[in-house]
Design a protein around this motif. Structure first.
Motif, PDB file in Angstrom:
ATOM      1  N   UNK A  86      15.357  41.763  28.043  1.00 24.40           N
ATOM      2  CA  UNK A  86      16.706  41.578  27.491  1.00 24.40           C
ATOM      3  C   UNK A  86      17.372  40.320  28.024  1.00 24.40           C
ATOM      4  N   UNK A  87      17.011  39.898  29.220  1.00 21.93           N
ATOM      5  CA  UNK A  87      17.666  38.739  29.821  1.00 21.93           C
ATOM      6  C   UNK A  87      16.940  37.432  29.527  1.00 21.93           C
ATOM      7  N   UNK A  88      15.905  37.469  28.710  1.00 26.21           N
ATOM      8  CA  UNK A  88      15.214  36.236  28.340  1.00 26.21           C
ATOM      9  C   UNK A  88      16.116  35.292  27.555  1.00 26.21           C
ATOM     10  N   UNK A  89      17.210  35.831  27.024  1.00 27.54           N
ATOM     11  CA  UNK A  89      18.135  34.989  26.271  1.00 27.54           C
ATOM     12  C   UNK A  89      18.688  33.858  27.135  1.00 27.54           C
ATOM     13  N   UNK A  90      18.773  34.061  28.440  1.00 31.12           N
ATOM     14  CA  UNK A  90      19.333  33.033  29.315  1.00 31.12           C
ATOM     15  C   UNK A  90      18.387  31.846  29.496  1.00 31.12           C
ATOM     16  N   UNK A  91      17.108  32.055  29.276  1.00 29.46           N
ATOM     17  CA  UNK A  91      16.147  30.954  29.385  1.00 29.46           C
ATOM     18  C   UNK A  91      15.841  30.317  28.038  1.00 29.46           C
ATOM     19  N   UNK A  92      16.484  30.781  26.985  1.00 28.33           N
ATOM     20  CA  UNK A  92      16.312  30.206  25.654  1.00 28.33           C
ATOM     21  C   UNK A  92      17.255  29.009  25.519  1.00 28.33           C
ATOM     22  N   UNK A  93      16.699  27.817  25.668  1.00 26.36           N
ATOM     23  CA  UNK A  93      17.539  26.613  25.666  1.00 26.36           C
ATOM     24  C   UNK A  93      18.253  26.417  24.333  1.00 26.36           C
ATOM     25  N   UNK A  94      17.607  26.743  23.233  1.00 28.91           N
ATOM     26  CA  UNK A  94      18.223  26.547  21.923  1.00 28.91           C
ATOM     27  C   UNK A  94      19.440  27.450  21.731  1.00 28.91           C
ATOM     28  N   UNK A  95      19.469  28.569  22.439  1.00 25.15           N
ATOM     29  CA  UNK A  95      20.594  29.497  22.310  1.00 25.15           C
ATOM     30  C   UNK A  95      21.890  28.857  22.795  1.00 25.15           C
ATOM     31  N   UNK A  96      21.814  27.932  23.745  1.00 26.67           N
ATOM     32  CA  UNK A  96      23.012  27.398  24.382  1.00 26.67           C
ATOM     33  C   UNK A  96      23.273  25.940  24.063  1.00 26.67           C
ATOM     34  N   UNK A  97      22.357  25.293  23.342  1.00 26.41           N
ATOM     35  CA  UNK A  97      22.536  23.883  23.014  1.00 26.41           C
ATOM     36  C   UNK A  97      23.754  23.683  22.106  1.00 26.41           C
ATOM     37  N   UNK A  98      24.563  22.685  22.433  1.00 28.17           N
ATOM     38  CA  UNK A  98      25.667  22.277  21.578  1.00 28.17           C
ATOM     39  C   UNK A  98      26.901  23.147  21.619  1.00 28.17           C
ATOM     40  N   UNK A  99      26.937  24.169  22.466  1.00 29.35           N
ATOM     41  CA  UNK A  99      28.112  25.034  22.525  1.00 29.35           C
ATOM     42  C   UNK A  99      29.212  24.384  23.354  1.00 29.35           C
ATOM     43  N   UNK A 100      30.432  24.532  22.879  1.00 39.40           N
ATOM     44  CA  UNK A 100      31.581  24.069  23.660  1.00 39.40           C
ATOM     45  C   UNK A 100      31.673  24.888  24.946  1.00 39.40           C
ATOM     46  N   UNK A 101      32.228  24.315  26.007  1.00 37.37           N
ATOM     47  CA  UNK A 101      32.276  25.031  27.292  1.00 37.37           C
ATOM     48  C   UNK A 101      32.892  26.419  27.201  1.00 37.37           C
ATOM     49  N   UNK A 102      34.030  26.545  26.502  1.00 39.30           N
ATOM     50  CA  UNK A 102      34.683  27.847  26.418  1.00 39.30           C
ATOM     51  C   UNK A 102      33.788  28.869  25.723  1.00 39.30           C
ATOM     52  N   UNK A 103      33.158  28.446  24.637  1.00 35.06           N
ATOM     53  CA  UNK A 103      32.291  29.365  23.904  1.00 35.06           C
ATOM     54  C   UNK A 103      31.041  29.698  24.705  1.00 35.06           C
ATOM     55  N   UNK A 104      30.501  28.709  25.403  1.00 35.14           N
ATOM     56  CA  UNK A 104      29.301  28.946  26.204  1.00 35.14           C
ATOM     57  C   UNK A 104      29.566  29.993  27.279  1.00 35.14           C
ATOM     58  N   UNK A 105      30.666  29.843  27.994  1.00 35.88           N
ATOM     59  CA  UNK A 105      30.993  30.803  29.058  1.00 35.88           C
ATOM     60  C   UNK A 105      31.239  32.187  28.470  1.00 35.88           C
ATOM     61  N   UNK A 106      31.987  32.238  27.381  1.00 31.36           N
ATOM     62  CA  UNK A 106      32.291  33.525  26.759  1.00 31.36           C
ATOM     63  C   UNK A 106      31.031  34.244  26.288  1.00 31.36           C
ATOM     64  N   UNK A 107      30.142  33.528  25.640  1.00 31.46           N
ATOM     65  CA  UNK A 107      28.936  34.158  25.112  1.00 31.46           C
ATOM     66  C   UNK A 107      27.938  34.489  26.220  1.00 31.46           C
TER      67      UNK A 107
END
Length: 214
Positions: A86-107
């Motif tokens: 379930x925590x593999x999402x944190x190592x998925x670089x494409x999941x977090x690319x291009x997100x604004x800081x506020x959205x990145x932290x929230x998600x």
């Protein structure tokens, strides 16, 4: 490793099945074991309870493990593997690319909470067990550290885009209380100057302006 530790480690080993039918039967054991742990914790976890729910004979389990603790740790690793998936999402670089800081932290926080909520029954049980089971505590600490590092790595992607919020310094005000001696010595400490007894002021002196007091 001492002979005592080696013997203990040997008693926790799993003997993998070699035949296909045995592998199919054994594959049911970890899933059932996780269910038993979630419902009743370590006290309810017995080889008889697991065998009864998995509909297998006890010799089938004893052919793979020697003790209840060995079976429990095998079940524990199976449950933790599901949490890790379930925590593999944190190592998925494409999941977090291009997100604004506020959205990145929230998600990122939402995903972390989702990991715990999806496995809350299992994690609650093993946290309680770890208080009395040193090996579970050791393994759990390793997993928790890895999860924390992966989560932190995601947040650090936005570190250079988040400006620190600093409060401007307040201007200093001249005050009789700003003298260093007010902070370095208390009225009861030896360094405090002795106060003179009050004297009766004359009418003329009482009309003068008095200095500010603290």
């Amino acid at each position: 490793m001492t002979s005592e530790n080696a013997a203990s480690a040997a008693g926790l080993r799993i003997r993998p099945p070699r035949q296909e039918r045995s592998r199919q039967v054994w594959a049911r054991i970890p899933d059932v074991g996780v269910q038993v742990v979630e419902e009743g914790g370590y006290e309810a976890f017995t080889i008889a309870a697991v065998c009864g729910r998995a509909d297998v004979a006890p010799p089938t389990v004893y052919a793979r493990v020697d003790t209840k603790d060995a079976l429990f740790l095998a079940v524990y690793e199976h449950g933790i593997a599901q949490v890790s998936a379930s925590q593999e999402v944190f190592s998925d670089q494409r999941r977090w690319d291009g997100l604004a800081p506020e959205r990145l932290v929230r998600e990122a926080v939402t995903e972390l909470a989702g990991v715990f909520f999806r496995h809350v029954r299992f994690l609650r049980a093993v946290v309680l067990i770890s208080g009395a089971h040193p090996e579970v505590e050791r393994r759990g600490s390793v997993h928790a550290r890895r999860l924390g590092e992966e989560f932190t790595a995601v947040l650090l992607r936005a570190a250079d885009r988040i400006a620190p919020r600093t409060r401007p310094p307040r201007p200093a005000r001249a005050s009789p209380c700003s003298s260093p001696r007010w902070y370095s010595a208390s009225p009861t400490s030896p360094a405090s100057p002795r106060r003179r007894p009050p004297t009766r002021s004359s009418p003329r002196s009482s009309s003068r302006s008095r200095p500010a007091t603290c």
